[in-house]
Design an enzyme around this catalytic site. Structure first.
Site, PDB file in Angstrom:
ATOM      1  N   HIS A  42       0.831  -1.203   0.000  1.00  0.00           N
ATOM      2  CA  HIS A  42       0.000   0.000   0.000  1.00  0.00           C
ATOM      3  C   HIS A  42       0.866   1.253   0.000  1.00  0.00           C
ATOM      4  O   HIS A  42       0.612   2.215  -0.710  1.00  0.00           O
ATOM      5  CB  HIS A  42      -0.910   0.018   1.230  1.00  0.00           C
ATOM      6  CG  HIS A  42      -1.878  -1.119   1.270  1.00  0.00           C
ATOM      7  ND1 HIS A  42      -1.887  -2.050   2.281  1.00  0.00           N
ATOM      8  CD2 HIS A  42      -2.846  -1.504   0.405  1.00  0.00           C
ATOM      9  CE1 HIS A  42      -2.827  -2.944   2.037  1.00  0.00           C
ATOM     10  NE2 HIS A  42      -3.427  -2.638   0.909  1.00  0.00           N
ATOM     11  N   ARG A  86      -2.732  -6.179  -7.607  1.00  0.00           N
ATOM     12  CA  ARG A  86      -1.695  -7.163  -7.379  1.00  0.00           C
ATOM     13  C   ARG A  86      -1.863  -8.382  -8.271  1.00  0.00           C
ATOM     14  O   ARG A  86      -1.328  -8.456  -9.345  1.00  0.00           O
ATOM     15  CB  ARG A  86      -1.707  -7.595  -5.922  1.00  0.00           C
ATOM     16  CG  ARG A  86      -1.239  -6.473  -4.980  1.00  0.00           C
ATOM     17  CD  ARG A  86      -1.447  -6.915  -3.598  1.00  0.00           C
ATOM     18  NE  ARG A  86      -2.818  -7.453  -3.492  1.00  0.00           N
ATOM     19  CZ  ARG A  86      -3.224  -8.334  -2.619  1.00  0.00           C
ATOM     20  NH1 ARG A  86      -2.376  -8.803  -1.752  1.00  0.00           N
ATOM     21  NH2 ARG A  86      -4.472  -8.753  -2.587  1.00  0.00           N
ATOM     22  N   LYS A 115     -18.168  -4.009  11.242  1.00  0.00           N
ATOM     23  CA  LYS A 115     -17.069  -4.965  11.250  1.00  0.00           C
ATOM     24  C   LYS A 115     -15.861  -4.351  11.914  1.00  0.00           C
ATOM     25  O   LYS A 115     -15.182  -3.514  11.343  1.00  0.00           O
ATOM     26  CB  LYS A 115     -16.740  -5.400   9.807  1.00  0.00           C
ATOM     27  CG  LYS A 115     -16.145  -6.795   9.729  1.00  0.00           C
ATOM     28  CD  LYS A 115     -16.028  -7.270   8.291  1.00  0.00           C
ATOM     29  CE  LYS A 115     -15.046  -6.414   7.513  1.00  0.00           C
ATOM     30  NZ  LYS A 115     -14.930  -6.850   6.099  1.00  0.00           N
ATOM     31  N   SER A 125      -2.660  -9.082   3.171  1.00  0.00           N
ATOM     32  CA  SER A 125      -2.761  -8.607   4.557  1.00  0.00           C
ATOM     33  C   SER A 125      -3.330  -9.693   5.462  1.00  0.00           C
ATOM     34  O   SER A 125      -3.015  -9.759   6.644  1.00  0.00           O
ATOM     35  CB  SER A 125      -3.600  -7.330   4.627  1.00  0.00           C
ATOM     36  OG  SER A 125      -4.850  -7.536   4.044  1.00  0.00           O
TER      37      SER A 125
END
Lengths: 148, 148, 148, 148, 148, 148
Positions: free
Chosen positions: D5, D78, D29, D116
């Site tokens: 990032h 990606r 969340k 991640s």
């Protein structure tokens, strides 16, 4: 023509009244076999399957489908690279002719990774391709590469 | 249920005598809508399409298909991630029940990248989802998220 | 050149001060159209879009970008097969010249599955490609295949 | 937030006048870090990069982009699975708001396969994640998992 | 544990002196079976294969591999979605520990599309999963879902 | 031959007693370099790596592997498009000869997107390819394209 194509034809006849196996005739790109040889091989290998007709066509597939009053084009779907190309073809065919729908069928999983390009290469190198294609096709490839 | 699903249903009815839209009932995983609400929404949005029946089922899809004497399961195919999962499902269903074939249809390309997960997220954040789902579904999502 | 390329150009001009449409000149591989014909077609189709310049170049794209003092190379991203190739190109270009960044833009979704190879094939078979390419390109393809 | 990032942010500032790093606030969340902690970490790691502003937002990204009068949303691209999701998001955002374009940038290839989710899992198992995330993020993960 | 995993183990023992089947123990995520039950099932199904040892481990896989003085981690590679995740894992493991290499093996093609998630779902719905998993695993799933 | 191939060879020698780099000889398709030139370049670039032998072969790879009494064929796996083709090849090789297993290794991530096709194109356009291929290969490409 591999065992995968044959498998898709066998499945299609169970779902539709008549299945026409359409071989594109291409003036410009002469493959290993002529269009007539292809049609002949397909007729031989599908002769035991009911409601199948093998024929060749010129021009656009959708126009041929219209002429036959077909309701759908059936394609076998194997792996990812296939998918992209098949999707492009199907969407373009839909743009060219709204009334013809493309339906996808999966071949048996052992045929999922059959590539006619690799089959041809194996035959060229003298390998045995009988696990991958119908017997008459294997024989025909053998002749071509022995003579060629 | 997105516009993509509706599009696939519309295409399927042109190819087959009867199309049954089967909603899986799941005791354990309660989604945003109950099974009954889903069935109701589907009935509303498909009421104008001839030869469509909406129903719910328990247990395995192939068993339900057998009970209905269906010849094929029809699925919409969108993008790559879809393809993998759909392929797995179709091959497993074939293993469970040889006589049921899975057929894939492409939705209209503008629905190709519709994801019900992202639609739900947009609705949750107060966005307008009317470009993505039928009107009654958009309304239903709005109600759910205003009250919830 | 398809409608997808035109769509990407139209989006790019909204984001950058000047957009240069760069046509690679290739001595060795003569396509259906010459480099000059391509440039001409692109000039015709982009003549109404402000801040667009069409030009041809020899050698490496990154060198041409440096010469133009461009800050970025813009590419349209369609589907998966694209993605792989585009990623390879962009990473290799970055290795060749750190200062040039590659940016990807998505064409309108109805152009997502446009393949110039399939468009050419349809034109060759006498099909109407006006849904896929700008009018002048369709006309040019028609001429080529009628005469060729 | 991974090194990938950070790499994308560094590339974006070279191309645009101002880059706003927008952290979505999600009531429902709760991740490993709170929205405030995320913003704080991003401010720390981007403090040396000129023309970057870090901020949080509620609701839809496109609405926030409109409020900021942004011309484009920048995303790092990606690998394949990314691509699908990013494509869906970008097309849906375009449907919600025509004037906001999504641009994709590639991170450095050594960050291409950074996930991640896997970084978090490695940290949870006591592994050293300093090769994958900025120092302050590694430290923060270490604290979370030692205390948690 | 599916027939695909068993197939990969059988292939691996032909190539390496000893194969250790390592089951990750996870405190936080309790699956359908406990770690001990998994180890027990794997021991049962691999008892006839020479040079296989089944064991559980805590923490990072690369650390466990180092402790065992293993030279490589072997993974089965099935389909595309797999590939992405496996690639990420393997590259991250390499970053964590340079000396451990990851090797990929393909299961038999009929196991290519086996998904343990779908197997579990079929078992939950009362379907017969004996075509997909070893007998003792099928039995264990049946018990779990009958009692649960 | 790119740095990616060299990287895979270097990794393979750590895992196996002997590694044979096998160059396919193809009568029909003459590449940029002859088979002999390829073998020579590979010998030069691998001369410092212990337990590596470079050789050429005719016919099918699996037959050559049998003749060498090899236990496995090792392939580098890069990106998605690779994966499809490699999977097809490996499954076909397995069909041709059950006793030969295919193992996949990942090159270093900075070589993941190296494409020999793009390297050749860059060399043809006069670009510097020393970041992508071993020095002697770069030199050889330079000579070819200067003379050719």
């Amino acid at each position: 023509m591999t065992n995968g194509h044959l498998d898709v034809i066998t499945r299609a006849v169970k779902l539709f009244d008549e299945v026409v196996v359409a071989v594109a005739h291409n003036d410009q790109k002469q493959g290993l076999l002529t269009t007539e040889e292809r049609v002949e091989l397909l007729k031989n290998t599908t002769s035991q399957i009911p409601n199948v007709r093998v024929t060749q066509f010129d021009g656009l597939l959708v126009n041929f489908a219209l002429k036959l009053e077909a309701t759908a084009v059936i394609r076998g779907l194997r792996a990812i690279s296939d998918f992209e190309f098949e999707f492009q073809m199907a969407l373009m065919n839909r743009k060219l002719e709204q009334s013809i729908e493309t339906l996808f069928l999966m071949p048996k999983e052992e045929y999922t990774y059959l590539s006619s390009r690799i089959v041809k290469e194996i035959a060229r190198l003298g390998g045995n391709v009988e696990a991958f294609v119908p017997g008459v096709v294997a024989e025909s490839l053998r002749e071509k590469f022995t003579l060629g």
